[in-house]
Design a protein around this motif. Structure first.
Motif, PDB file in Angstrom:
ATOM      1  N   ALA A  19       0.813  -1.144   0.109  1.00  0.00           N
ATOM      2  CA  ALA A  19      -0.054   0.191   0.040  1.00  0.00           C
ATOM      3  C   ALA A  19       0.853   1.224  -0.038  1.00  0.00           C
ATOM      4  CB  ALA A  19      -0.786  -0.080   1.103  1.00  0.00           C
ATOM      5  N   VAL A  20       0.472   2.221  -0.548  1.00  0.00           N
ATOM      6  CA  VAL A  20       1.065   3.656  -0.515  1.00  0.00           C
ATOM      7  C   VAL A  20       0.310   4.455   0.285  1.00  0.00           C
ATOM      8  CG1 VAL A  20       1.794   5.540  -2.135  1.00  0.00           C
ATOM      9  CG2 VAL A  20       1.409   3.290  -3.119  1.00  0.00           C
ATOM     10  N   LEU A  21       1.226   4.883   1.303  1.00  0.00           N
ATOM     11  CA  LEU A  21       0.839   5.618   2.465  1.00  0.00           C
ATOM     12  C   LEU A  21       1.493   6.826   2.613  1.00  0.00           C
ATOM     13  CD1 LEU A  21      -0.033   2.929   5.031  1.00  0.00           C
ATOM     14  CD2 LEU A  21      -1.552   3.876   3.758  1.00  0.00           C
ATOM     15  N   ASN A 183      -3.579   6.371  -4.816  1.00  0.00           N
ATOM     16  CA  ASN A 183      -4.285   5.328  -4.666  1.00  0.00           C
ATOM     17  C   ASN A 183      -5.244   4.750  -5.760  1.00  0.00           C
ATOM     18  OD1 ASN A 183      -6.537   6.974  -4.520  1.00  0.00           O
ATOM     19  ND2 ASN A 183      -7.145   6.700  -2.397  1.00  0.00           N
ATOM     20  N   GLY A 184      -4.712   4.853  -6.799  1.00  0.00           N
ATOM     21  CA  GLY A 184      -5.404   4.478  -8.077  1.00  0.00           C
ATOM     22  C   GLY A 184      -4.998   2.914  -8.190  1.00  0.00           C
ATOM     23  N   VAL A 196      -1.729   2.987  -7.177  1.00  0.00           N
ATOM     24  CA  VAL A 196      -0.751   3.614  -8.322  1.00  0.00           C
ATOM     25  C   VAL A 196      -0.643   5.291  -7.924  1.00  0.00           C
ATOM     26  CG1 VAL A 196      -0.689   4.169 -10.559  1.00  0.00           C
ATOM     27  CG2 VAL A 196      -1.167   1.923  -9.786  1.00  0.00           C
ATOM     28  N   VAL A 197       0.315   5.796  -8.273  1.00  0.00           N
ATOM     29  CA  VAL A 197       0.551   7.210  -7.884  1.00  0.00           C
ATOM     30  C   VAL A 197       0.481   8.003  -9.490  1.00  0.00           C
ATOM     31  CG1 VAL A 197       2.136   9.189  -7.507  1.00  0.00           C
ATOM     32  CG2 VAL A 197       1.946   7.111  -6.158  1.00  0.00           C
ATOM     33  N   THR A 198      -0.110   8.824  -9.564  1.00  0.00           N
ATOM     34  CA  THR A 198      -0.452   9.545 -11.008  1.00  0.00           C
ATOM     35  C   THR A 198       0.034  10.839 -11.028  1.00  0.00           C
ATOM     36  OG1 THR A 198      -2.646   8.340 -11.297  1.00  0.00           O
ATOM     37  CG2 THR A 198      -2.270  10.269 -12.715  1.00  0.00           C
TER      38      THR A 198
END
Length: 234
Positions: A19-21, A183-184, A196-198
């Motif tokens: 997870a990206v936090l 959080n894509g 995913v980071v946009t």
């Protein structure tokens, strides 16, 4: 395809935790399950202590970008980690709970301008990770301030600016960049990626990065310019 054009294209688009936090969003309560964190310091090494405070005994140190298992984080700014088969503590401000460096154990295949290009890690280059493709090589580095990519002994770019936060902006070589999502979910021929980071740029490009993987896709004016088509172990 011209070597410099391909490398520049790859660098412009390219630039481990499930997870990206954002760092500021991590709970101060003890985690129900361990997570992965990365040492994030600008110089020197991170001191490891026997307890959550500077008064506790120093039991070792960790270099920048080393990954550690994080069991919990306290309200007063300390993280309990796994160290030499025991539990120890480091200052939470020097841990980054996300990484977007490419996986050194894997071979990446990208499709760009109708052609396929493979790239893989080949070693260190003055502290940077060097990656080689059929058309040349590029280097990558990650620290507490961001993710960078460039050519050996030449220019480099800031692909991501840390800490991750929606709305975060920076300028790089006269191109303005902005994080629009962290959080894509995105699917490419290589699979489906979460958290995913946009990043949207003033030159019309939108790029996508997956945790533990790095760059996975770039789009310009609705057209796919480059994307990850295959990812396999060396």
């Amino acid at each position: 395809m011209n070597k410099r054009i391909f490398i520049k294209s790859l660098i412009a688009f390219i630039l481990v935790l499930s997870a990206v936090l954002p760092f500021n969003g991590i709970s101060s309560k003890a985690a129900t399950a361990s997570k992965v964190g990365w040492v994030s310091i600008d110089s020197g090494s991170l001191t490891v202590r026997s307890g959550p405070g500077t008064s506790y005994k120093k039991v070792g140190s960790l270099k920048n970008n080393v990954s550690v298992t994080v069991y919990s984080q306290t309200k007063n700014g300390w993280s309990q980690i796994g160290y030499q088969k025991k539990k120890a503590y480091v200052a939470s401000q020097h841990l980054r709970m996300y990484s977007f460096l490419q996986d050194k154990t894997k071979i990446y295949t990208y499709k760009s301008e109708g052609k396929y290009h493979k790239t893989q890690y080949i070693g260190k280059h003055y502290g940077w990770d060097e990656w080689s493709s059929e058309d040349g090589s590029y280097i990558m580095k990650e620290d507490s301030k961001g993710l960078y990519i460039g050519w050996p002994q030449s220019d480099y770019f800031t692909e991501l600016s840390y800490p991750l936060k929606v709305g975060k902006q920076w300028a790089d070589w006269e191109i303005r960049k902005k994080i629009t999502s962290i959080n894509g979910t995105l699917t490419t021929p290589a699979g489906t990626f979460k958290n995913v980071v946009t990043v949207k740029s003033s030159d019309g490009h939108t790029t996508y990065y997956a945790p533990n993987i790095g760059f996975i896709k770039s789009v310009s004016n609705g057209m796919t310019m480059s994307e990850l088509t295959n990812l396999k172990k060396k």
